[in-house]
Design a protein around this motif. Structure first.
Motif, PDB file in Angstrom:
ATOM      1  N   ASN A   7       1.028  -1.129   0.187  1.00 55.33           N
ATOM      2  CA  ASN A   7      -0.112  -0.235  -0.402  1.00 55.33           C
ATOM      3  C   ASN A   7       0.979   1.394   0.038  1.00 55.33           C
ATOM      4  N   PHE A   8       1.281   2.243  -1.211  1.00 53.68           N
ATOM      5  CA  PHE A   8       1.930   3.508  -1.745  1.00 53.68           C
ATOM      6  C   PHE A   8       0.994   4.476  -0.605  1.00 53.68           C
ATOM      7  N   HIS A   9      -0.186   4.167  -0.687  1.00 53.71           N
ATOM      8  CA  HIS A   9      -0.709   5.842  -0.623  1.00 53.71           C
ATOM      9  C   HIS A   9      -1.254   6.413   0.552  1.00 53.71           C
ATOM     10  N   ASN A  10      -0.742   7.244   0.906  1.00 52.13           N
ATOM     11  CA  ASN A  10      -0.155   8.167   1.291  1.00 52.13           C
ATOM     12  C   ASN A  10       0.818   7.924   2.315  1.00 52.13           C
ATOM     13  N   TRP A  11       1.909   7.508   1.541  1.00 50.56           N
ATOM     14  CA  TRP A  11       3.361   6.780   2.339  1.00 50.56           C
ATOM     15  C   TRP A  11       4.522   8.486   1.659  1.00 50.56           C
ATOM     16  N   TRP A  12       4.499   8.279   1.373  1.00 54.77           N
ATOM     17  CA  TRP A  12       6.035   9.057   0.742  1.00 54.77           C
ATOM     18  C   TRP A  12       5.999  10.546   1.870  1.00 54.77           C
ATOM     19  N   ASP A  13       4.915  11.286   2.209  1.00 49.44           N
ATOM     20  CA  ASP A  13       5.037  11.986   2.616  1.00 49.44           C
ATOM     21  C   ASP A  13       4.380  11.575   4.670  1.00 49.44           C
ATOM     22  N   TYR A  66       4.438   4.561   8.958  1.00 43.88           N
ATOM     23  CA  TYR A  66       3.516   3.973   7.698  1.00 43.88           C
ATOM     24  C   TYR A  66       4.636   2.309   7.703  1.00 43.88           C
ATOM     25  N   ASN A  67       3.486   1.807   7.618  1.00 45.32           N
ATOM     26  CA  ASN A  67       4.443   0.060   7.032  1.00 45.32           C
ATOM     27  C   ASN A  67       3.649  -0.066   6.243  1.00 45.32           C
ATOM     28  N   LEU A  68       4.752  -0.482   4.373  1.00 46.53           N
ATOM     29  CA  LEU A  68       3.609  -1.330   3.264  1.00 46.53           C
ATOM     30  C   LEU A  68       2.956  -2.192   3.015  1.00 46.53           C
ATOM     31  N   SER A  69       2.844  -2.937   4.451  1.00 47.24           N
ATOM     32  CA  SER A  69       2.682  -4.279   4.233  1.00 47.24           C
ATOM     33  C   SER A  69       1.307  -4.091   4.188  1.00 47.24           C
ATOM     34  N   TYR A  70       0.216  -2.889   4.922  1.00 47.30           N
ATOM     35  CA  TYR A  70      -0.495  -2.902   5.585  1.00 47.30           C
ATOM     36  C   TYR A  70      -1.220  -1.382   5.287  1.00 47.30           C
ATOM     37  N   PHE A  71      -3.099  -1.760   4.803  1.00 43.65           N
ATOM     38  CA  PHE A  71      -3.830  -1.137   4.474  1.00 43.65           C
ATOM     39  C   PHE A  71      -4.084  -0.857   5.500  1.00 43.65           C
ATOM     40  N   LYS A  72      -5.037   0.840   6.722  1.00 38.60           N
ATOM     41  CA  LYS A  72      -4.795   1.445   8.107  1.00 38.60           C
ATOM     42  C   LYS A  72      -5.555   2.100   7.634  1.00 38.60           C
ATOM     43  N   PRO A  99      -1.055   8.529   7.889  1.00 39.56           N
ATOM     44  CA  PRO A  99      -1.700   8.690   7.022  1.00 39.56           C
ATOM     45  C   PRO A  99      -3.497   9.266   6.827  1.00 39.56           C
ATOM     46  N   TRP A 100      -4.183   8.786   7.983  1.00 38.49           N
ATOM     47  CA  TRP A 100      -4.991   9.728   8.011  1.00 38.49           C
ATOM     48  C   TRP A 100      -5.226  11.119   8.555  1.00 38.49           C
ATOM     49  N   LEU A 101      -3.801  11.688   8.272  1.00 43.12           N
ATOM     50  CA  LEU A 101      -4.095  12.827   9.180  1.00 43.12           C
ATOM     51  C   LEU A 101      -3.466  13.612   8.002  1.00 43.12           C
ATOM     52  N   PRO A 102      -3.787  15.285   7.800  1.00 46.31           N
ATOM     53  CA  PRO A 102      -4.091  16.435   7.161  1.00 46.31           C
ATOM     54  C   PRO A 102      -2.428  16.704   6.999  1.00 46.31           C
ATOM     55  N   ARG A 108      15.426   8.767   3.150  1.00 46.40           N
ATOM     56  CA  ARG A 108      14.169   7.789   4.144  1.00 46.40           C
ATOM     57  C   ARG A 108      13.566   7.110   3.433  1.00 46.40           C
ATOM     58  N   LYS A 109      12.182   7.383   2.828  1.00 48.03           N
ATOM     59  CA  LYS A 109      11.433   6.843   1.962  1.00 48.03           C
ATOM     60  C   LYS A 109      11.841   5.801   1.072  1.00 48.03           C
ATOM     61  N   SER A 110      13.222   6.508   0.198  1.00 50.79           N
ATOM     62  CA  SER A 110      13.547   5.792  -1.132  1.00 50.79           C
ATOM     63  C   SER A 110      14.690   4.861  -0.194  1.00 50.79           C
ATOM     64  N   HIS A 111      15.079   4.702   0.859  1.00 41.95           N
ATOM     65  CA  HIS A 111      15.599   3.643   1.597  1.00 41.95           C
ATOM     66  C   HIS A 111      14.533   2.230   2.731  1.00 41.95           C
ATOM     67  N   GLU A 112      13.376   2.789   2.634  1.00 45.49           N
ATOM     68  CA  GLU A 112      12.495   2.438   2.840  1.00 45.49           C
ATOM     69  C   GLU A 112      11.944   1.260   2.004  1.00 45.49           C
ATOM     70  N   LEU A 113      11.833   1.879   0.960  1.00 46.56           N
ATOM     71  CA  LEU A 113      11.004   1.150  -0.449  1.00 46.56           C
ATOM     72  C   LEU A 113      11.685   0.305  -1.445  1.00 46.56           C
ATOM     73  N   LEU A 114      13.175   0.788  -0.551  1.00 45.08           N
ATOM     74  CA  LEU A 114      14.424  -0.561  -1.126  1.00 45.08           C
ATOM     75  C   LEU A 114      14.065  -1.901  -0.186  1.00 45.08           C
ATOM     76  N   ASN A 115      14.623  -1.532   1.139  1.00 44.23           N
ATOM     77  CA  ASN A 115      14.077  -2.108   2.086  1.00 44.23           C
ATOM     78  C   ASN A 115      13.017  -3.278   1.921  1.00 44.23           C
ATOM     79  N   GLU A 116      11.890  -2.500   2.242  1.00 45.79           N
ATOM     80  CA  GLU A 116      10.263  -3.302   1.564  1.00 45.79           C
ATOM     81  C   GLU A 116      10.124  -4.338   0.318  1.00 45.79           C
ATOM     82  N   LEU A 117      10.501  -3.993  -0.671  1.00 45.15           N
ATOM     83  CA  LEU A 117      10.889  -4.209  -2.160  1.00 45.15           C
ATOM     84  C   LEU A 117      11.417  -5.340  -1.706  1.00 45.15           C
ATOM     85  N   GLU A 118      13.110  -5.426  -1.429  1.00 46.25           N
ATOM     86  CA  GLU A 118      13.511  -6.923  -1.357  1.00 46.25           C
ATOM     87  C   GLU A 118      13.052  -7.530  -0.156  1.00 46.25           C
ATOM     88  N   ALA A 119      13.057  -6.925   0.611  1.00 45.32           N
ATOM     89  CA  ALA A 119      12.156  -7.927   1.553  1.00 45.32           C
ATOM     90  C   ALA A 119      10.915  -9.089   1.255  1.00 45.32           C
TER      91      ALA A 119
END
Length: 249
Positions: free
Chosen positions: A77-83, A87-93, A146-149, A165-176
């Motif tokens: 789930n990448f929605h509202n992730w980068w900002d 956040y954890n990309l594995s969850y829809f929260k 993610p639910w806050l403005p 940090r977000k770029s680092h998170e992206l790579l780590n999650e995709l590799e995991a």
């Protein structure tokens, strides 16, 4: 009234219905804690699997979330992730209260309806904003959850640190999740990293030159800049793309 996530196999329709429906797969509740959480379940005769978890009224550890798999592959789930800071990309929260079951169910339904094109759509709609932000890192707006403005303005070098940090998170999650070598993800990783590479040394130097009163903050910033820079370097080295890395410094 209690809601349920329902599935009509004849119409291949995942929808929100009454908890008394014979088509109910999962029923909402307002129970506190997590001991009652159900195991992972599948939509009948599909390769679409869901695990829904809740933990109400437990402060910073509260959650209302779903993990989703399709054809044994996790759907991130990448929605509202980068900002977003937390956040954890594995969850829809969603905001963890028992009033938000409908919102969570709607997220799951949306994923199901777009399961065959999920990553192509997500990369275009949700990862492109990170790519765009890297073109203008002088000031970004971030949120805590993610639910806050968006509510916090970050300027350089902190904004660059956040984007790195977000770029680092992206790579780590995709590799995991063993997704980093999928061509569509490999292309977006390269495009993002080539934008991050020149930003880090500049921001690193800026931190050292500013010499803030808080020496601990300086040490922390530089430590993470070094970590993220090493992550990107290692990725390009491992994928035999070091010329591309150095050409973007």
């Amino acid at each position: 009234m209690s809601l349920a996530l329902c599935y009509n196999k004849a119409k291949d329709n995942l929808y929100i219905g009454s908890s008394s429906s014979p088509f109910a797969l999962f029923r909402s509740h307002d129970e506190k804690g997590y001991n009652h959480n159900r195991p992972q379940f599948s939509i009948p005769e599909t390769n679409f699997c869901i695990k829904i978890e809740s933990n109400f009224s437990y402060g910073n550890t509260a959650y209302l979330r779903a993990s989703i798999w399709y054809n044994d592959e996790p759907l991130l789930n990448f929605h509202n992730w980068w900002d977003c800071l937390n956040y954890n990309l594995s969850y829809f929260k969603v905001n963890p209260t028992s009033q938000n079951w409908e919102e969570l169910f709607n997220q799951i339904i949306n994923v199901y309806n777009h399961k065959d094109s999920w990553y192509c759509t997500e990369i275009h709609n949700e990862l492109k904003p990170l790519y765009d932000a890297l073109s203008h890192p002088e000031k970004i707006t971030v949120r805590k959850y993610p639910w806050l403005p968006p509510q916090t303005d970050w300027k350089e070098p902190l904004s660059v640190l956040h984007l790195a940090r977000k770029s680092h998170e992206l790579l780590n999650e995709l590799e995991a999740q063993k997704l980093s070598e999928i061509p569509v993800f490999k292309d977006i990783l390269i495009s993002i990293f080539t934008k991050v590479i020149p930003l880090i040394p500049t921001a690193y130097t800026q931190v050292l030159q500013e010499k803030p009163k808080d020496e601990h903050k300086t040490i922390t910033y530089t430590k993470y800049f070094e970590k993220y820079f090493d992550t990107i370097y290692t990725y390009f080295k491992r994928t035999n793309q070091l010329p591309l890395f150095f050409s973007n410094l």
